[in-house]
Scaffold this motif. Structure first.
Motif, PDB file in Angstrom:
ATOM      1  N   GLY A  74      21.167  93.676  48.192  1.00 58.79           N
ATOM      2  CA  GLY A  74      21.371  94.097  49.584  1.00 58.79           C
ATOM      3  C   GLY A  74      22.725  94.770  49.745  1.00 58.79           C
ATOM      4  O   GLY A  74      23.470  94.949  48.780  1.00 58.79           O
ATOM      5  N   ASN A  75      23.015  95.164  51.014  1.00 63.13           N
ATOM      6  CA  ASN A  75      24.325  95.731  51.349  1.00 63.13           C
ATOM      7  C   ASN A  75      24.696  96.936  50.490  1.00 63.13           C
ATOM      8  O   ASN A  75      25.764  96.966  49.867  1.00 63.13           O
ATOM      9  N   MET A  76      23.784  97.903  50.439  1.00 64.58           N
ATOM     10  CA  MET A  76      24.039  99.091  49.628  1.00 64.58           C
ATOM     11  C   MET A  76      23.488 100.337  50.307  1.00 64.58           C
ATOM     12  O   MET A  76      22.516 100.262  51.057  1.00 64.58           O
ATOM     13  N   THR A  77      24.121 101.472  49.971  1.00 64.35           N
ATOM     14  CA  THR A  77      23.579 102.776  50.377  1.00 64.35           C
ATOM     15  C   THR A  77      22.952 103.413  49.152  1.00 64.35           C
ATOM     16  O   THR A  77      23.619 103.582  48.119  1.00 64.35           O
ATOM     17  N   ILE A  78      21.665 103.713  49.282  1.00 62.48           N
ATOM     18  CA  ILE A  78      20.889 104.173  48.126  1.00 62.48           C
ATOM     19  C   ILE A  78      20.437 105.608  48.360  1.00 62.48           C
ATOM     20  O   ILE A  78      19.759 105.897  49.358  1.00 62.48           O
TER      21      ILE A  78
ATOM     22  N   ILE B 117      20.313  97.542  53.874  1.00 63.20           N
ATOM     23  CA  ILE B 117      20.052  98.665  52.967  1.00 63.20           C
ATOM     24  C   ILE B 117      19.995  99.942  53.800  1.00 63.20           C
ATOM     25  O   ILE B 117      19.312  99.996  54.828  1.00 63.20           O
ATOM     26  N   LYS B 118      20.730 100.967  53.340  1.00 62.28           N
ATOM     27  CA  LYS B 118      20.659 102.289  53.989  1.00 62.28           C
ATOM     28  C   LYS B 118      20.163 103.283  52.945  1.00 62.28           C
ATOM     29  O   LYS B 118      20.561 103.195  51.776  1.00 62.28           O
ATOM     30  N   PHE B 119      19.320 104.211  53.397  1.00 64.04           N
ATOM     31  CA  PHE B 119      18.816 105.225  52.467  1.00 64.04           C
ATOM     32  C   PHE B 119      19.341 106.604  52.836  1.00 64.04           C
ATOM     33  O   PHE B 119      19.402 106.962  54.025  1.00 64.04           O
ATOM     34  N   VAL B 120      19.692 107.389  51.827  1.00 67.19           N
ATOM     35  CA  VAL B 120      19.945 108.815  52.008  1.00 67.19           C
ATOM     36  C   VAL B 120      18.844 109.511  51.200  1.00 67.19           C
ATOM     37  O   VAL B 120      18.762 109.343  49.970  1.00 67.19           O
TER      38      VAL B 120
ATOM     39  N   GLY C 226      13.260  98.957  60.824  1.00 70.80           N
ATOM     40  CA  GLY C 226      14.548  99.292  61.448  1.00 70.80           C
ATOM     41  C   GLY C 226      15.612  99.659  60.429  1.00 70.80           C
ATOM     42  O   GLY C 226      16.797  99.353  60.621  1.00 70.80           O
ATOM     43  N   VAL C 227      15.198 100.312  59.334  1.00 71.56           N
ATOM     44  CA  VAL C 227      16.153 100.657  58.277  1.00 71.56           C
ATOM     45  C   VAL C 227      16.789 102.013  58.578  1.00 71.56           C
ATOM     46  O   VAL C 227      16.104 102.973  58.932  1.00 71.56           O
ATOM     47  N   GLU C 228      18.134 102.058  58.426  1.00 70.23           N
ATOM     48  CA  GLU C 228      18.868 103.303  58.684  1.00 70.23           C
ATOM     49  C   GLU C 228      18.629 104.281  57.535  1.00 70.23           C
ATOM     50  O   GLU C 228      18.739 103.905  56.362  1.00 70.23           O
TER      51      GLU C 228
END
Ligand code: CP
Length: 308
Positions: A148-152, A177-180, A202-204
């Motif tokens: 968790g706690n990552m930008t992927i 978790i945030k996705f780019v 509700g994922v950013e």
């Protein structure tokens, strides 16, 4: 009897258990070398594969079991018109568990409904690849110490790349978790995944085209190949195949502890110069694939060290 058709077939708690088992296997492989003595794995591959098929075979051999199977539809009776349903009924008489890769989405699910043995989806069309996701999760957990706690950043062919679809389904269940999503507009993540999975949880996320602009934000960069075999038009493939090439200059824009993952095979999307960067984790990832498939076979066959 359990199958693995979708990455959601295991709860987060069950996944934690499976990843812990895979970690123990990686640290003590000899301890597990007889767990599947007398058991047989069938690999039913209707589409090409190097890693998935051979890592499944290595996994079963490492557990003391044996393997049988076919590596292309042409060398099976599918070439004579046999259905997946009939094939699995027959294979259920020959093996204790099977891994199936098929170009048609849903084929392993159909097989599971007729099977007398556990069926593992080893990739179905552009849909899902749940054992690649297990591999990806084990790699991230082992090298980052968390899920968790990552930008992927997911980069490349996000439309047809089944590994990306399965990974999104799995990772949305972890904290923060945030996705780019980095792709040309023609190869964006399908709307049904954005609406039913990302929005639903509700994922950013954000969608961008330029990799350099976002390199510095990422904890994980998951590169993917443009899936030539799923394109209807060769010209479209040629136009997009070299859209992204990760090279050492782009790696200089990344965090010191960012990891580069790739399910492989790679074509041009990662320059070979990047292989020497300590952040390049894709060959380690392939090794983790054996340990996690050993853990999966043990779990689905309900064998444990205590039974040896
Ligand atoms: N990652 C992966 O599925 O590779 P193969 O196509 O070689 O099995």
């Amino acid at each position: 009897m359990r199958h693995l058709i979708s990455p959601l077939d295991f709860s987060v708690e069950e996944l934690d258990k499976l990843l812990s088992l895979a970690k123990d296997i990686s640290e003590n492989p000899k301890k597990y070398s007889k767990c599947c003595e007398g058991k047989k794995l069938a690999t039913l591959f209707y589409e090409p594969s190097t890693r998935t098929r051979l890592s499944f075979e290595a996994a079963m051999l490492n557990l003391g079991g044996s393997v049988l199977g076919f590596s292309s539809a042409d060398s099976s009776s599918a070439a004579k018109g046999e259905s997946v349903s009939d094939t699995i009924r027959v294979i259920s008489c020959y093996a204790d568990i099977c891994a199936m890769r098929h170009p048609k989405e849903g084929a392993p699910m159909v097989a599971a409904s007729k099977s007398g043995i556990p069926v593992i989806n080893a990739g179905d069309g552009g849909h899902q690849h749940p054992t690649q996701t297990l591999t990806d999760l084990l790699t991230i957990k082992a090298l980052k110490g968390k899920l968790g706690n990552m930008t992927i950043g997911l980069c490349g062919d996000l439309k047809f790349g089944r590994t990306v679809h399965s990974l999104i389904h799995s990772l949305v269940r972890y904290e923060n978790i945030k996705f780019v999503l980095i792709s040309p507009k023609e190869l964006r993540v399908p709307d049904y995944i954005k609406e039913d999975v990302l929005d639903e949880h509700g994922v950013e996320y954000k969608e961008v085209e330029n990799l350099e602009d976002v390199m510095g934000e990422l904890d994980i960069l998951y590169m993917t190949r443009v899936q030539r075999e799923r394109f209807f038009n060769e010209d479209d493939y040629i136009r997009m195949k070299d859209f992204y090439i990760l090279d050492t200059a782009k790696m200089q824009l990344a965090k010191d502890d960012m990891l580069v993952l790739h399910p492989l095979p790679r074509v041009n999307e990662i320059s070979v110069d990047v292989d020497d960067d300590p952040r390049a984790a894709y060959f380690k990832q392939a090794q983790y694939g054996v340990y996690v498939r050993m853990a999966l076979i043990m779990t689905l066959l309900e064998v444990s060290l205590d039974e040896q």
